[in-house]
Scaffold this motif. Sequence first.
Motif, PDB file in Angstrom:
ATOM      1  N   LYS A  17       0.831  -1.200   0.000  1.00 37.41           N
ATOM      2  CA  LYS A  17       0.000   0.000   0.000  1.00 37.41           C
ATOM      3  C   LYS A  17       0.866   1.251   0.000  1.00 37.41           C
ATOM      4  CE  LYS A  17      -3.936  -2.061   2.209  1.00 37.41           C
ATOM      5  NZ  LYS A  17      -4.889  -2.039   3.275  1.00 37.41           N
ATOM      6  N   LYS A  18       1.915   1.230   0.823  1.00 35.52           N
ATOM      7  CA  LYS A  18       2.805   2.389   0.870  1.00 35.52           C
ATOM      8  C   LYS A  18       3.505   2.590  -0.467  1.00 35.52           C
ATOM      9  CE  LYS A  18       3.522   2.288   5.828  1.00 35.52           C
ATOM     10  NZ  LYS A  18       4.455   2.070   6.930  1.00 35.52           N
ATOM     11  N   LYS A  19       3.915   1.482  -1.110  1.00 34.45           N
ATOM     12  CA  LYS A  19       4.563   1.581  -2.417  1.00 34.45           C
ATOM     13  C   LYS A  19       3.597   2.098  -3.476  1.00 34.45           C
ATOM     14  CE  LYS A  19       8.047  -1.997  -1.774  1.00 34.45           C
ATOM     15  NZ  LYS A  19       8.469  -3.356  -2.145  1.00 34.45           N
ATOM     16  N   ALA A  20       2.338   1.692  -3.399  1.00 33.47           N
ATOM     17  CA  ALA A  20       1.341   2.154  -4.366  1.00 33.47           C
ATOM     18  C   ALA A  20       0.931   3.599  -4.102  1.00 33.47           C
ATOM     19  CB  ALA A  20       0.113   1.249  -4.323  1.00 33.47           C
ATOM     20  N   LEU A  21       0.940   4.017  -2.844  1.00 33.15           N
ATOM     21  CA  LEU A  21       0.544   5.382  -2.496  1.00 33.15           C
ATOM     22  C   LEU A  21       1.624   6.406  -2.802  1.00 33.15           C
ATOM     23  CD1 LEU A  21      -1.305   4.865   0.902  1.00 33.15           C
ATOM     24  CD2 LEU A  21      -2.301   5.789  -1.191  1.00 33.15           C
ATOM     25  N   TYR A  22       2.888   6.012  -2.743  1.00 25.74           N
ATOM     26  CA  TYR A  22       3.972   6.981  -2.893  1.00 25.74           C
ATOM     27  C   TYR A  22       3.948   7.733  -4.233  1.00 25.74           C
ATOM     28  CZ  TYR A  22       8.458   9.259  -2.725  1.00 25.74           C
ATOM     29  OH  TYR A  22       9.440  10.214  -2.751  1.00 25.74           O
ATOM     30  N   PRO A  23       3.796   7.048  -5.382  1.00 21.69           N
ATOM     31  CA  PRO A  23       3.730   7.813  -6.638  1.00 21.69           C
ATOM     32  C   PRO A  23       2.527   8.756  -6.685  1.00 21.69           C
ATOM     33  CG  PRO A  23       4.069   5.485  -7.096  1.00 21.69           C
ATOM     34  CD  PRO A  23       3.819   5.610  -5.634  1.00 21.69           C
ATOM     35  N   LEU A  24       1.429   8.358  -6.071  1.00 18.46           N
ATOM     36  CA  LEU A  24       0.260   9.234  -6.021  1.00 18.46           C
ATOM     37  C   LEU A  24       0.540  10.461  -5.159  1.00 18.46           C
ATOM     38  CD1 LEU A  24      -2.503   6.512  -5.644  1.00 18.46           C
ATOM     39  CD2 LEU A  24      -1.977   7.854  -7.683  1.00 18.46           C
ATOM     40  N   TYR A  25       1.272  10.267  -4.070  1.00 21.47           N
ATOM     41  CA  TYR A  25       1.657  11.377  -3.200  1.00 21.47           C
ATOM     42  C   TYR A  25       2.554  12.365  -3.949  1.00 21.47           C
ATOM     43  CZ  TYR A  25       4.318  13.872   0.347  1.00 21.47           C
ATOM     44  OH  TYR A  25       4.937  14.845   1.077  1.00 21.47           O
ATOM     45  N   ARG A  26       3.550  11.835  -4.656  1.00 25.23           N
ATOM     46  CA  ARG A  26       4.464  12.696  -5.401  1.00 25.23           C
ATOM     47  C   ARG A  26       3.726  13.491  -6.471  1.00 25.23           C
ATOM     48  NH1 ARG A  26       9.408   9.376  -7.472  1.00 25.23           N
ATOM     49  NH2 ARG A  26       8.802  10.684  -9.194  1.00 25.23           N
ATOM     50  N   ARG A  27       2.781  12.841  -7.135  1.00 24.80           N
ATOM     51  CA  ARG A  27       2.000  13.512  -8.178  1.00 24.80           C
ATOM     52  C   ARG A  27       1.142  14.630  -7.581  1.00 24.80           C
ATOM     53  NH1 ARG A  27       2.010  14.622 -13.474  1.00 24.80           N
ATOM     54  NH2 ARG A  27      -0.080  14.702 -14.292  1.00 24.80           N
ATOM     55  N   ALA A  28       0.519  14.384  -6.431  1.00 28.04           N
ATOM     56  CA  ALA A  28      -0.302  15.405  -5.777  1.00 28.04           C
ATOM     57  C   ALA A  28       0.560  16.592  -5.367  1.00 28.04           C
ATOM     58  CB  ALA A  28      -1.014  14.820  -4.558  1.00 28.04           C
ATOM     59  N   ARG A  29       1.740  16.312  -4.823  1.00 27.11           N
ATOM     60  CA  ARG A  29       2.646  17.407  -4.440  1.00 27.11           C
ATOM     61  C   ARG A  29       3.053  18.227  -5.648  1.00 27.11           C
ATOM     62  NH1 ARG A  29       7.593  15.221  -1.678  1.00 27.11           N
ATOM     63  NH2 ARG A  29       8.454  16.909  -2.865  1.00 27.11           N
ATOM     64  N   TYR A  30       3.324  17.551  -6.758  1.00 24.38           N
ATOM     65  CA  TYR A  30       3.734  18.247  -7.974  1.00 24.38           C
ATOM     66  C   TYR A  30       2.595  19.105  -8.534  1.00 24.38           C
ATOM     67  CZ  TYR A  30       5.350  19.021 -12.737  1.00 24.38           C
ATOM     68  OH  TYR A  30       5.712  19.596 -13.915  1.00 24.38           O
ATOM     69  N   LEU A  31       1.380  18.564  -8.555  1.00 23.03           N
ATOM     70  CA  LEU A  31       0.254  19.296  -9.118  1.00 23.03           C
ATOM     71  C   LEU A  31      -0.194  20.460  -8.247  1.00 23.03           C
ATOM     72  CD1 LEU A  31      -1.927  16.348 -10.471  1.00 23.03           C
ATOM     73  CD2 LEU A  31      -0.649  18.014 -11.816  1.00 23.03           C
ATOM     74  N   ASP A  32      -0.001  20.364  -6.944  1.00 18.21           N
ATOM     75  CA  ASP A  32      -0.487  21.398  -6.023  1.00 18.21           C
ATOM     76  C   ASP A  32       0.644  22.169  -5.358  1.00 18.21           C
ATOM     77  OD1 ASP A  32      -3.098  20.797  -6.555  1.00 18.21           O
ATOM     78  OD2 ASP A  32      -3.372  19.543  -4.803  1.00 18.21           O
TER      79      ASP A  32
END
Length: 140
Positions: A17-32
């Motif tokens: 779950k942490k591995k799957a969430l990390y790219p989503l976290y990075r993308r959210a940080r980049y977009l916002d």
Amino acid sequence: MARGRGRDPSLFTTSEKKKALYPLYRRARYLDKKWAITCSKPDEFTLLGMIPLFGDTMSTMLAVGYFRRMRDTFAIPKEVSDKMKNNIALHVVISIIPMVGWILRRIFGVNKRNYSILQKYVMSEASQSKAGSDSTETTR
């Protein structure tokens, strides 16, 4: 994995779950990315948002694309999905307001908010469904 239908979070281990969430976290940080108060270097999304109508449409499309990526990664129940869609709708309403909306949109951070909702859901599924199986794995 079928398009639009992610895997059930209860099928993931906590580390998966942490591995799957990390790219989503990075993308959210980049977009916002937040615009610096000192106006040192506005990012491309801040500059894009200054273009009337086009910038608002593009930022909304990016938020919708990010939502689809989250939905493709995890199976999200309707309640969680509705919260995320409401955040995107609020983002659209805020974006319509000239100048003030531009500032509020940067503060609101729709993608980070949606990531936070997803993370809470996924990690709560981890604690509920894997609590029993994790304890049996450690005793082996």
